[in-house]
Design a protein around this motif. Sequence first.
Motif, short mmCIF file in Angstrom:
data_model
loop_
_atom_site.label_atom_id
_atom_site.label_comp_id
_atom_site.label_asym_id
_atom_site.label_seq_id
_atom_site.Cartn_x
_atom_site.Cartn_y
_atom_site.Cartn_z
N MET A 99 0.85 -1.19 0.00
CA MET A 99 0.00 0.00 0.00
C MET A 99 0.89 1.24 0.00
N VAL A 100 0.48 2.24 -0.77
CA VAL A 100 1.13 3.55 -0.76
C VAL A 100 0.05 4.56 -0.39
N MET A 101 0.25 5.22 0.74
CA MET A 101 -0.74 6.18 1.22
C MET A 101 -0.15 7.58 1.16
N ASN A 102 -0.83 8.46 0.44
CA ASN A 102 -0.45 9.87 0.37
C ASN A 102 -1.47 10.61 1.22
N ALA A 103 -1.11 10.94 2.46
CA ALA A 103 -2.07 11.51 3.41
C ALA A 103 -2.44 12.95 3.07
N GLY A 104 -1.53 13.70 2.47
CA GLY A 104 -1.83 15.07 2.09
C GLY A 104 -2.41 15.90 3.22
N ARG A 105 -3.51 16.59 2.93
CA ARG A 105 -4.08 17.52 3.93
C ARG A 105 -4.80 16.82 5.07
N GLY A 106 -4.90 15.49 5.01
CA GLY A 106 -5.46 14.74 6.14
C GLY A 106 -6.19 13.50 5.68
N PHE A 107 -5.87 12.39 6.33
CA PHE A 107 -6.43 11.11 5.93
C PHE A 107 -6.48 10.21 7.16
N TYR A 108 -7.61 9.56 7.40
CA TYR A 108 -7.78 8.65 8.53
C TYR A 108 -7.78 7.22 8.03
N HIS A 109 -7.17 6.33 8.83
CA HIS A 109 -7.21 4.91 8.49
C HIS A 109 -7.09 4.06 9.74
N GLU A 110 -7.48 2.79 9.58
CA GLU A 110 -7.43 1.79 10.66
C GLU A 110 -6.83 0.52 10.06
N GLU A 111 -6.10 -0.23 10.87
CA GLU A 111 -5.49 -1.47 10.42
C GLU A 111 -5.87 -2.60 11.38
N LYS A 112 -6.20 -3.76 10.84
CA LYS A 112 -6.57 -4.92 11.64
C LYS A 112 -5.81 -6.14 11.16
N VAL A 113 -5.13 -6.83 12.08
CA VAL A 113 -4.41 -8.05 11.74
C VAL A 113 -5.44 -9.15 11.43
N LEU A 114 -5.25 -9.81 10.29
CA LEU A 114 -6.15 -10.90 9.88
C LEU A 114 -5.48 -12.25 10.14
N GLY A 115 -6.27 -13.25 10.49
CA GLY A 115 -5.76 -14.61 10.65
C GLY A 115 -5.00 -14.80 11.94
N ASP A 116 -4.27 -15.92 12.00
CA ASP A 116 -3.57 -16.33 13.21
C ASP A 116 -2.08 -16.09 13.17
#
Length: 146
Positions: A99-116
Amino acid sequence: MPSAAPIHGVGIVSPETHQVRSHGPFQLRRIHPGISLDQQDDAGFGGLGVIDHARLQPGLVVRMHEHRNDEIISYMRSGRMLHTDSAGRSEVISPDRLMVMNAGRGFYHEEKVLGDDQIEMLQIFVRPEAADAEPNVQFVALDEAG
């Protein structure tokens, strides 16, 4: 403390250039390349700001949070993670998809670990050429990156 002695024009990376944080299921080693090169006034190096080496345990959720004027490349070495963001996108990041995220003037995100499986990942923070750009996220299949 004295500076690291150069070896063929490159400084030895000392432990002081790394911050290590451990918060239970979230472990982070933050590398400041400018400090590694003995730059006292700049922790980054050119366009490179910071490199995070993270390990996240199964079940961990990094709750919705904001980035501003960051450009972040997220590369998974192992495991899978679900990215959800303020643009309504929900995508899986894995060792074959970055993933390449260009947050710029503002960007919200959440991350969740999948699997075991534990996640091991690198996040590379690149300094943007201009502040307050339009936020954007791209996902790239590594077999297509050619």
